[in-house]
Enzyme design. Structure first.
Site, PDB file in Angstrom:
ATOM      1  CD  GLU A 103     -20.779  58.675  25.592  1.00  0.00           C
ATOM      2  OE1 GLU A 103     -21.173  58.458  24.420  1.00  0.00           O
ATOM      3  OE2 GLU A 103     -19.723  58.198  26.050  1.00  0.00           O
ATOM      4  CD  GLU A 139     -13.508  45.043  21.132  1.00  0.00           C
ATOM      5  OE1 GLU A 139     -12.951  43.952  20.888  1.00  0.00           O
ATOM      6  OE2 GLU A 139     -13.270  46.079  20.507  1.00  0.00           O
ATOM      7  CD  GLU A 161     -21.044  60.592  19.543  1.00  0.00           C
ATOM      8  OE1 GLU A 161     -20.639  59.442  19.261  1.00  0.00           O
ATOM      9  OE2 GLU A 161     -20.852  61.562  18.790  1.00  0.00           O
ATOM     10  CB  SER A 175     -18.656  58.633  22.113  1.00  0.00           C
ATOM     11  OG  SER A 175     -19.903  57.980  22.164  1.00  0.00           O
ATOM     12  CB  CYS A 209     -18.960  57.733  13.705  1.00  0.00           C
ATOM     13  SG  CYS A 209     -20.123  58.647  14.641  1.00  0.00           S
ATOM     14  CE  LYS A 219     -17.919  52.655   9.493  1.00  0.00           C
ATOM     15  NZ  LYS A 219     -18.250  53.033  10.867  1.00  0.00           N
ATOM     16  CD  GLU A 232     -16.954  49.997  13.266  1.00  0.00           C
ATOM     17  OE1 GLU A 232     -17.465  49.995  12.134  1.00  0.00           O
ATOM     18  OE2 GLU A 232     -17.112  50.920  14.081  1.00  0.00           O
ATOM     19  CB  CYS A 269     -17.775  58.787   5.324  1.00  0.00           C
ATOM     20  SG  CYS A 269     -17.702  58.677   7.102  1.00  0.00           S
TER      21      CYS A 269
END
Ligand code: FES
Length: 578
Positions: free
Chosen positions: A281, A365, A278, A318, A298, A357, A360, A503
């Site tokens: 990037e 993907e 990142e 990102s 994230c 999560k 996710e 988190c």
């Protein structure tokens, strides 16, 4: 500050104007029970459990402002009988599966019933009937356990501004539901699970995956690898009665080995990897006129929030996968090759402070060669449950270390667990890489703390300015996004965590009851432990992690290179707005 004087149970006290009677009483140790009230989240005065006597009247104390000369009684036969009646009425329409409910012994309705010594329920009658909604990958709703306190609606609407659920229907038929009473999976829910940690009973829980993990561990043909997110180590101990924010990193590793995982890795390794990817990037976008501001990716709740609400800004996210997905991807490629195991036989389990999560890891993907990067996600609570089920004496365990090479990490990685941590970790690396030499600055304290939106103007050693903003809690993120959309902000880098505090306060963390939340700022306590771990680690910058250097040398090539793009980067989709 203007003060008011009142009397509670014969005790004279002075409190700032605006203080409620409930708050005033609790400050002097008078315990008024409450259910629907949840500090900063919900103050709807709907349950009436907190009633007190004011003259001839019974009034809910959670919304009653203290006034000069008030004479409050909190413990009279009339008050006790009123509270008992309210709780019995709630229980008369409650699916009382207390022995098998996941919230047993951590249920506020159960503890109030005990406090009020309710042994019989005088009221019998019709009960609300509703199917359990387990359509979501992350959150299960059992309307028959709901007490209509509205705390979940407050968390989803007031704090997160997601508004996936609200009251529907009228009178006895009132329920909490997504719009048009559709399943949760068809709503704009972003799976953060803040509703779960707000719920005082077992009406909202995570989609449990414990049995899938036991099955994998008991399958001799499977090689089962576990990884743990940074925020888990500062909360897991609470499941075993340790103080809020206790750091149990070493004991957690030992417990995971005892459960039978073949390798115990640290998602922090991939947090370091994320910074490499990142950070590169960001520098590329800054130098080559790429889409800015770059927004961190994230947090899967935040990503889905952008997909629903800001589809024209997907290019700002990102392209980096989140750290545990990166870790899964390298486990099933780099590590599989190293140990000579077919990736088809590897099961990657992520222990996360998060229920999003669980959504996710099922995104198509986030896979490589038809294999999902991560197979199963457990919350911190579920890991606590497994450890209990296995009869492990967690509190008295000895400390063990993570396995390597995917368990070594830096201080920069561990702070990913708190709001501002990703931005700070990125700055530690971006600064040094831009300067081309080692710098003394490590602590970017401007990124720390619990202000809803933090902003800083950062000038890199090469003169490039990176205006940075950090938001936590989606209500704050929405404010920030709207300011950007209105052209009020010129930003280059944004970090967002969906959950307030980041988190450490995720929807999969141990559930702390409403009274304790008034006394202790659990976000601050857990974050403090995270920063303590950062301070103690010998390496505190991601690019200095020797195993990160090794994985680029041996396998990935360079950050943002061809293989990195294939394994560590992803894309996003537009989703419905309602
Ligand atoms: Fe005060 Fe519910 S009415 S806690």
């Amino acid at each position: 500050m203007e003060m008011v004087k009142l009397t509670i149970d014969g005790l004279e006290l002075e409190v700032p104007k605006g203080t409620t009677v409930l708050e005033a009483a609790r400050r002097v140790g008078i315990n008024i029970p409450s259910l629907c009230y949840l500090k900063d989240v919900n103050c709807s005065s709907s349950c009436r459990v907190c009633v007190v006597e004011v003259g001839p009247r019974l009034i809910a104390s959670c919304t009653l402002a203290a006034e000069n000369g008030m004479n409050i009684k909190t413990n009279t036969p009339k008050v006790r009988e009123a509270r008992r009646t309210v709780v019995e009425l709630l229980l008369s329409n409650h699916k009382r599966e207390c022995t098998t409910c996941s919230r047993s012994e951590n249920c506020e309705l159960q503890s109030i019933s005990r406090e009020l010594n309710i042994r019989d329920i005088r009221f019998e009658g019709e009960k609300i009937k509703a199917d359990v909604d387990d359509s979501s990958t992350s959150v299960v709703r059992d309307q028959e356990k709901c007490i209509l306190c509205g705390r979940c609606i407050g968390a989803c609407g007031n704090i997160q501004t997601v508004h996936a659920i609200d009251f529907a229907k009228r009178g006895f038929n009132t329920i909490v539901s997504p719009a048009y009473q559709k399943p949760l999976s068809e709503s704009v829910c972003i799976n953060c699970g803040q509703c779960i940690i707000a719920c005082p009973v077992g009406a909202l829980t995570e989609k449990e995956s414990i049995s899938d993990v036991w099955k994998a561990l008991n399958d001799p043909n499977k090689y089962v690898v576990v990884q743990t997110a940074p925020a888990v180590r500062v909360a897991l101990g609470e499941e075993f009665g340790l103080p809020i924010g206790s750091r149990v990193t070493g004991r957690m590793v030992t417990a995971l080995r005892k459960l039978g995982f073949n390798n115990v890795f640290d998602t922090d390794f991939a947090a370091d990897l994320t910074i490499m990817e990142e950070g590169t990037e960001l520098l590329k976008r800054l130098n080559n006129g790429g889409t800015l501001p770059l927004m961190t990716s994230c947090c899967p709740g935040w990503v889905k929030f952008v997909e629903h609400n800001y589809p024209n800004m997907l290019d700002n996210l990102s392209t980096c996968k989140s750290p545990h997905e990166m870790e899964g991807a390298v486990i099933k490629s780099y590590f599989a090759k190293k140990i000579g195991v077919d990736p088809n036989n590897i099961v990657v389990v992520s222990i996360m402070p998060c229920v999003a999560k669980k959504f996710e890891n099922q995104r198509e993907e986030l896979s490589n060669e038809n294999l999902q990067d991560v197979d199963i996600v457990l919350t911190t609570r579920e890991l606590g449950q497994m450890i209990k089920e296995a009869g492990i004496d967690f509190v008295n365990l000895k400390n063990e270390e993570f396995d390597n090479p995917l368990g070594e990490s830096t201080g920069a990685a561990v702070i990913f667990g708190a709001t501002g941590g990703v931005a700070e970790a990125a700055l530690r690396t971006v600064f040094e890489l831009t300067a081309g030499k080692e710098l003394d600055t490590i602590d970017y304290t401007v990124a720390r703390g619990l202000d809803g939106i933090k902003e800083a103007r950062i000038e890199l050693p090469n003169g490039v300015v990176v205006n940075t903003a950090i938001a936590h809690g989606l209500g704050n993120a929405r404010k920030l996004m709207d300011m950007i959309a209105n052209g009020e902000k010129d930003l280059q880098f944004i970090e967002v965590m969906a959950c307030p505090g980041g988190c450490v306060n995720g929807g999969g963390q141990p559930i702390v009851n409403s009274k304790m939340k008034e006394e202790i700022d659990i976000k601050a306590e857990r974050a403090k432990s995270i920063y303590d771990e950062d301070k103690e680690l010998p390496i505190r910058k991601s690019h200095k992690n020797p195993y990160i250097k090794q994985i680029y040398d041996e396998f990935l090539g360079e950050p943002n290179g061809h293989l990195s793009h294939e394994l560590l980067h992803t894309h996003y989709v537009k989703r419905n707005r309602y």
